[in-house]
Design a protein around this motif. Structure first.
Motif, PDB file in Angstrom:
ATOM      1  N   ILE A   8      -0.171 -14.394   9.011  1.00 14.15           N
ATOM      2  CA  ILE A   8       1.163 -14.832   8.570  1.00 14.15           C
ATOM      3  C   ILE A   8       2.115 -13.635   8.561  1.00 14.15           C
ATOM      4  CG2 ILE A   8       2.494 -15.829   6.671  1.00 14.15           C
ATOM      5  CD1 ILE A   8       0.675 -17.835   8.108  1.00 14.15           C
ATOM      6  N   GLY A   9       1.624 -12.462   8.144  1.00 11.68           N
ATOM      7  CA  GLY A   9       2.444 -11.251   8.159  1.00 11.68           C
ATOM      8  C   GLY A   9       2.878 -10.885   9.564  1.00 11.68           C
ATOM      9  N   TYR A  10       1.973 -11.003  10.526  1.00 14.04           N
ATOM     10  CA  TYR A  10       2.315 -10.735  11.922  1.00 14.04           C
ATOM     11  C   TYR A  10       3.410 -11.688  12.393  1.00 14.04           C
ATOM     12  CZ  TYR A  10      -0.861  -7.184  13.766  1.00 14.04           C
ATOM     13  OH  TYR A  10      -1.469  -6.001  14.081  1.00 14.04           O
TER      14      TYR A  10
ATOM     15  N   PHE B 273       6.771   6.336   3.127  1.00 14.56           N
ATOM     16  CA  PHE B 273       7.787   5.345   3.423  1.00 14.56           C
ATOM     17  C   PHE B 273       7.173   3.961   3.296  1.00 14.56           C
ATOM     18  CE2 PHE B 273       9.871   2.692   6.709  1.00 14.56           C
ATOM     19  CZ  PHE B 273      11.125   2.631   6.119  1.00 14.56           C
ATOM     20  N   HIS B 274       7.832   3.076   2.595  1.00 19.03           N
ATOM     21  CA  HIS B 274       7.316   1.732   2.376  1.00 19.03           C
ATOM     22  C   HIS B 274       8.276   0.709   2.977  1.00 19.03           C
ATOM     23  CE1 HIS B 274       4.185   3.290  -0.220  1.00 19.03           C
ATOM     24  NE2 HIS B 274       5.111   3.988  -0.847  1.00 19.03           N
ATOM     25  N   PRO B 275       8.090   0.384   4.238  1.00 17.95           N
ATOM     26  CA  PRO B 275       8.984  -0.593   4.871  1.00 17.95           C
ATOM     27  C   PRO B 275       8.734  -1.996   4.334  1.00 17.95           C
ATOM     28  CG  PRO B 275       7.226  -0.012   6.376  1.00 17.95           C
ATOM     29  CD  PRO B 275       7.079   0.885   5.164  1.00 17.95           C
TER      30      PRO B 275
ATOM     31  N   ASP C 267       2.746  -2.439   7.987  1.00 16.37           N
ATOM     32  CA  ASP C 267       1.551  -2.892   8.711  1.00 16.37           C
ATOM     33  C   ASP C 267       1.649  -4.363   9.094  1.00 16.37           C
ATOM     34  OD1 ASP C 267       0.368  -0.369   8.619  1.00 16.37           O
ATOM     35  OD2 ASP C 267      -0.471  -0.771   6.630  1.00 16.37           O
ATOM     36  N   TYR C 268       2.849  -4.794   9.421  1.00 16.62           N
ATOM     37  CA  TYR C 268       3.109  -6.163   9.887  1.00 16.62           C
ATOM     38  C   TYR C 268       2.775  -7.217   8.843  1.00 16.62           C
ATOM     39  CZ  TYR C 268       3.168  -3.569  14.233  1.00 16.62           C
ATOM     40  OH  TYR C 268       3.427  -2.649  15.195  1.00 16.62           O
ATOM     41  N   GLY C 269       3.041  -6.935   7.587  1.00 21.08           N
ATOM     42  CA  GLY C 269       2.761  -7.943   6.573  1.00 21.08           C
ATOM     43  C   GLY C 269       3.359  -7.602   5.227  1.00 21.08           C
ATOM     44  N   LEU C 270       3.155  -8.504   4.292  1.00 21.47           N
ATOM     45  CA  LEU C 270       3.580  -8.335   2.908  1.00 21.47           C
ATOM     46  C   LEU C 270       2.352  -8.449   2.019  1.00 21.47           C
ATOM     47  CD1 LEU C 270       6.676 -10.718   2.952  1.00 21.47           C
ATOM     48  CD2 LEU C 270       6.752  -8.239   2.778  1.00 21.47           C
ATOM     49  N   LYS C 271       2.391  -7.771   0.884  1.00 20.73           N
ATOM     50  CA  LYS C 271       1.272  -7.878  -0.052  1.00 20.73           C
ATOM     51  C   LYS C 271       1.148  -9.318  -0.529  1.00 20.73           C
ATOM     52  CE  LYS C 271       1.293  -3.163  -1.653  1.00 20.73           C
ATOM     53  NZ  LYS C 271       1.399  -2.235  -2.741  1.00 20.73           N
TER      54      LYS C 271
END
Length: 190
Positions: free
Chosen positions: A162-164, A146-148, A152-156
């Motif tokens: 910043i992702g958090y 699954f790819h939300p 993991d609280y971030g974006l690639k």
């Protein structure tokens, strides 16, 4: 007491829910289909951190908010209709939510993966270390793919802090939308 007990009862309920899964969802050989950890592991894993750390943080935050409101707007505590109609506390909550979002990268200080958020390799390693059958549960074979949106609280391509913060802001926006809908429903009934 309410903040401390509330979060700990929630952790206990989650631990029981996870720990019951091997008993009620397993194949003919007895291999769990989802959570592979029994109650004897899932309940202490969920409750330990909450009883020792997170529950106390929740208790102090609840106490702080209660004291602030009781000193600055005591009528808000007892009259529910004033909370909805009076925008006095709106600024306070905006500040609290902003501070919580800004502090969300503190989660990066924790080492390792949160309990239950392992990838396939980590789960197998953990099962071996816990002297359990190191077989990936069948019901979890595809669940790890699954790819939300905010995995993991971030974006690639975006730094972890910043992702958090983006994850926290997203949660705040969702909560704000739910509150707006609730208020509109409540006010339409008045």
């Amino acid at each position: 007491m309410g903040g401390y007990l509330g979060i700990n009862f929630g952790a206990l309920a989650a631990g029981i829910e996870l720990g019951l899964q091997p008993l009620i969802a397993h194949n003919a050989q007895g291999q769990p289909l989802y959570n592979p950890y029994p109650l004897s592991i899932s309940v202490p894993a969920m409750c330990g951190a909450h009883l020792l750390v997170i529950g106390w943080i929740e208790a102090f935050v609840t106490l702080f908010v209660y004291q602030y409101i009781s000193q600055n707007a005591p009528e808000e505590i007892y009259d529910e209709s004033l909370i909805i109609k009076n925008g006095k506390l709106a600024k306070f909550w905006q500040i609290i939510l902003f501070v919580m979002a800004a502090l969300s990268p503190i989660g990066l200080l924790a080492s390792g993966t949160a309990w239950g958020e392992w990838n396939k390799k980590e789960l197998i390693t953990n099962l071996k270390a816990d002297h359990l059958n190191p077989v990936l549960p069948k019901g979890m074979l595809h669940g790890f793919e699954f790819h939300p949106f905010l995995a993991d609280y971030g974006l690639k391509g975006i730094s972890e802090p910043i992702g958090y913060i983006l994850s926290a802001v997203t949660a705040i926006l969702i909560i704000a939308i739910v509150i707006k809908i609730w208020r509109a429903f409540y006010e339409s009934r008045s």
